[in-house]
Motif scaffolding. Structure first.
Motif, PDB file in Angstrom:
ATOM      1  N   ALA A  50       3.456  -8.512 -15.605  1.00 34.84           N
ATOM      2  CA  ALA A  50       3.117  -8.844 -14.223  1.00 34.84           C
ATOM      3  C   ALA A  50       3.908  -7.884 -13.193  1.00 34.84           C
ATOM      4  O   ALA A  50       4.644  -8.368 -12.759  1.00 34.84           O
ATOM      5  CB  ALA A  50       3.293 -10.285 -14.255  1.00 34.84           C
ATOM      6  N   ARG A  51       3.295  -6.937 -12.865  1.00 34.10           N
ATOM      7  CA  ARG A  51       3.956  -5.847 -12.040  1.00 34.10           C
ATOM      8  C   ARG A  51       3.083  -5.757 -10.724  1.00 34.10           C
ATOM      9  O   ARG A  51       1.921  -5.377 -10.832  1.00 34.10           O
ATOM     10  CB  ARG A  51       4.308  -4.603 -12.470  1.00 34.10           C
ATOM     11  CG  ARG A  51       5.250  -4.766 -13.773  1.00 34.10           C
ATOM     12  CD  ARG A  51       5.681  -3.307 -14.156  1.00 34.10           C
ATOM     13  NE  ARG A  51       6.827  -3.335 -14.998  1.00 34.10           N
ATOM     14  CZ  ARG A  51       8.093  -3.382 -14.579  1.00 34.10           C
ATOM     15  NH1 ARG A  51       8.199  -3.125 -13.510  1.00 34.10           N
ATOM     16  NH2 ARG A  51       9.089  -3.269 -15.533  1.00 34.10           N
ATOM     17  N   GLY A  52       3.395  -6.000  -9.667  1.00 35.15           N
ATOM     18  CA  GLY A  52       2.528  -6.041  -8.337  1.00 35.15           C
ATOM     19  C   GLY A  52       3.021  -4.689  -7.735  1.00 35.15           C
ATOM     20  O   GLY A  52       3.591  -3.952  -8.456  1.00 35.15           O
ATOM     21  N   VAL A  53       2.781  -4.503  -6.375  1.00 35.07           N
ATOM     22  CA  VAL A  53       3.012  -3.346  -5.824  1.00 35.07           C
ATOM     23  C   VAL A  53       3.498  -3.644  -4.529  1.00 35.07           C
ATOM     24  O   VAL A  53       2.981  -4.670  -4.167  1.00 35.07           O
ATOM     25  CB  VAL A  53       1.923  -2.156  -5.831  1.00 35.07           C
ATOM     26  CG1 VAL A  53       1.417  -1.764  -7.248  1.00 35.07           C
ATOM     27  CG2 VAL A  53       0.529  -2.694  -5.097  1.00 35.07           C
ATOM     28  N   ASP A 113      12.913  -5.641  -5.597  1.00 32.81           N
ATOM     29  CA  ASP A 113      13.545  -4.354  -5.753  1.00 32.81           C
ATOM     30  C   ASP A 113      12.631  -3.390  -6.707  1.00 32.81           C
ATOM     31  O   ASP A 113      12.314  -2.395  -6.583  1.00 32.81           O
ATOM     32  CB  ASP A 113      14.783  -4.451  -6.296  1.00 32.81           C
ATOM     33  CG  ASP A 113      15.823  -4.860  -5.153  1.00 32.81           C
ATOM     34  OD1 ASP A 113      15.530  -4.755  -3.820  1.00 32.81           O
ATOM     35  OD2 ASP A 113      16.765  -5.472  -5.545  1.00 32.81           O
ATOM     36  N   ASN A 114      12.152  -4.191  -7.793  1.00 30.23           N
ATOM     37  CA  ASN A 114      11.330  -3.487  -8.801  1.00 30.23           C
ATOM     38  C   ASN A 114       9.824  -3.761  -8.881  1.00 30.23           C
ATOM     39  O   ASN A 114       9.046  -3.572  -9.611  1.00 30.23           O
ATOM     40  CB  ASN A 114      11.793  -4.075 -10.311  1.00 30.23           C
ATOM     41  CG  ASN A 114      13.400  -3.499 -10.386  1.00 30.23           C
ATOM     42  OD1 ASN A 114      13.407  -2.233 -10.345  1.00 30.23           O
ATOM     43  ND2 ASN A 114      14.128  -4.366 -10.510  1.00 30.23           N
ATOM     44  N   SER A 115       9.317  -4.688  -7.781  1.00 31.34           N
ATOM     45  CA  SER A 115       8.095  -4.924  -7.443  1.00 31.34           C
ATOM     46  C   SER A 115       7.416  -5.683  -8.809  1.00 31.34           C
ATOM     47  O   SER A 115       6.394  -5.367  -9.260  1.00 31.34           O
ATOM     48  CB  SER A 115       7.127  -3.567  -7.207  1.00 31.34           C
ATOM     49  OG  SER A 115       7.681  -3.234  -6.154  1.00 31.34           O
ATOM     50  N   PRO A 168       1.727  -9.605   0.955  1.00 34.20           N
ATOM     51  CA  PRO A 168       0.956  -9.955  -0.155  1.00 34.20           C
ATOM     52  C   PRO A 168       1.391  -9.442  -1.439  1.00 34.20           C
ATOM     53  O   PRO A 168       1.806  -8.283  -1.780  1.00 34.20           O
ATOM     54  CB  PRO A 168      -0.371  -9.094  -0.061  1.00 34.20           C
ATOM     55  CG  PRO A 168      -0.307  -9.059   1.553  1.00 34.20           C
ATOM     56  CD  PRO A 168       1.268  -8.725   1.940  1.00 34.20           C
ATOM     57  N   LEU A 169       1.217 -10.299  -2.740  1.00 27.24           N
ATOM     58  CA  LEU A 169       1.482  -9.852  -3.994  1.00 27.24           C
ATOM     59  C   LEU A 169       0.152  -9.226  -4.775  1.00 27.24           C
ATOM     60  O   LEU A 169      -0.521 -10.037  -5.267  1.00 27.24           O
ATOM     61  CB  LEU A 169       1.857 -11.056  -4.693  1.00 27.24           C
ATOM     62  CG  LEU A 169       3.322 -11.614  -4.019  1.00 27.24           C
ATOM     63  CD1 LEU A 169       3.841 -13.087  -4.873  1.00 27.24           C
ATOM     64  CD2 LEU A 169       4.416 -10.617  -4.012  1.00 27.24           C
TER      65      LEU A 169
END
Length: 201
Positions: free
Chosen positions: A198-201, A81-83, A42-43
């Motif tokens: 837009a940075r997810g985890v 790599d950087n989520s 999941p994003l």
């Protein structure tokens, strides 16, 4: 691109003929591939990032509908790599002209003749309907989580007030504007702005 993306998806908000079988490394995949991917990975977006994405999609789809455009996509690059997600609306030059209207009616008629039972309308539909389907799919497929569940950032996220400098209106402002005010299509909704936010985890 600023970010090396491992996967790229072309999303239209439809599941009709939107699956690439045995996709190769680096090949652009479609909506059903994306749904399969997020079921496994999941994003998750921060609440602020989800808000920014929603405002961008709202602004751009208001404008595209006004100029009678449909069949556009949200291109999503996933930097695992950087989520990080890199997103932008593409294919936004095709207007709903007579040939496209004929295509819509033909596919609907063929479904009826074949007695095909499907909840998915043709990919090509009138701009107002396309906008509605597109917004609903993007809102559904990108999930927001509270800040305490997100990974700590190396840098603090920019406050929402900074979005005005990027040409993006707040949702509150957009809802008050009966004319459906439109922010700048370039910038935040294409790649540079969203690659920042837009940075997810």
């Amino acid at each position: 691109l600023e970010h090396p993306v491992a996967r790229v998806f072309d999303l239209k908000g439809s599941s009709r003929n939107r699956f690439v079988k045995q996709a190769k490394q680096g090949e652009v995949q479609l909506d059903d591939n994306f749904l399969s991917y997020i079921q496994q990975s999941p994003l998750y977006l921060s609440e602020q990032t989800k808000r920014v994405l929603s405002v961008c999609i709202f602004n751009d789809t208001v404008f595209l509908t006004k100029v009678n455009v449909m069949d556009y996509s949200l291109l999503v690059g996933v930097d695992e790599d950087n989520s990080t997600l890199v997103v932008g609306i593409i294919d936004y030059i095709r207007q709903y002209t007579m040939d496209k209207q004929a295509e819509t009616y033909y596919k609907i008629a063929m479904d009826r003749v074949a007695m095909k039972s499907t909840s998915d309308s043709p990919t090509v539909i009138p701009p107002p309907e396309y906008k509605k389907r597109f917004r609903e799919a993007m809102a559904r497929d990108f999930l927001a989580v509270p800040p305490k569940f997100t990974v700590a950032r190396e840098q603090k996220e920019a406050p929402l007030t900074k979005l005005a400098d990027l040409g993006v209106q707040s949702i509150d402002t957009l809802l008050k504007d009966k004319g459906g005010g439109v922010g700048k299509m370039k910038g935040l909704s294409v790649d540079e702005g969203m690659s920042h936010y837009a940075r997810g985890v």
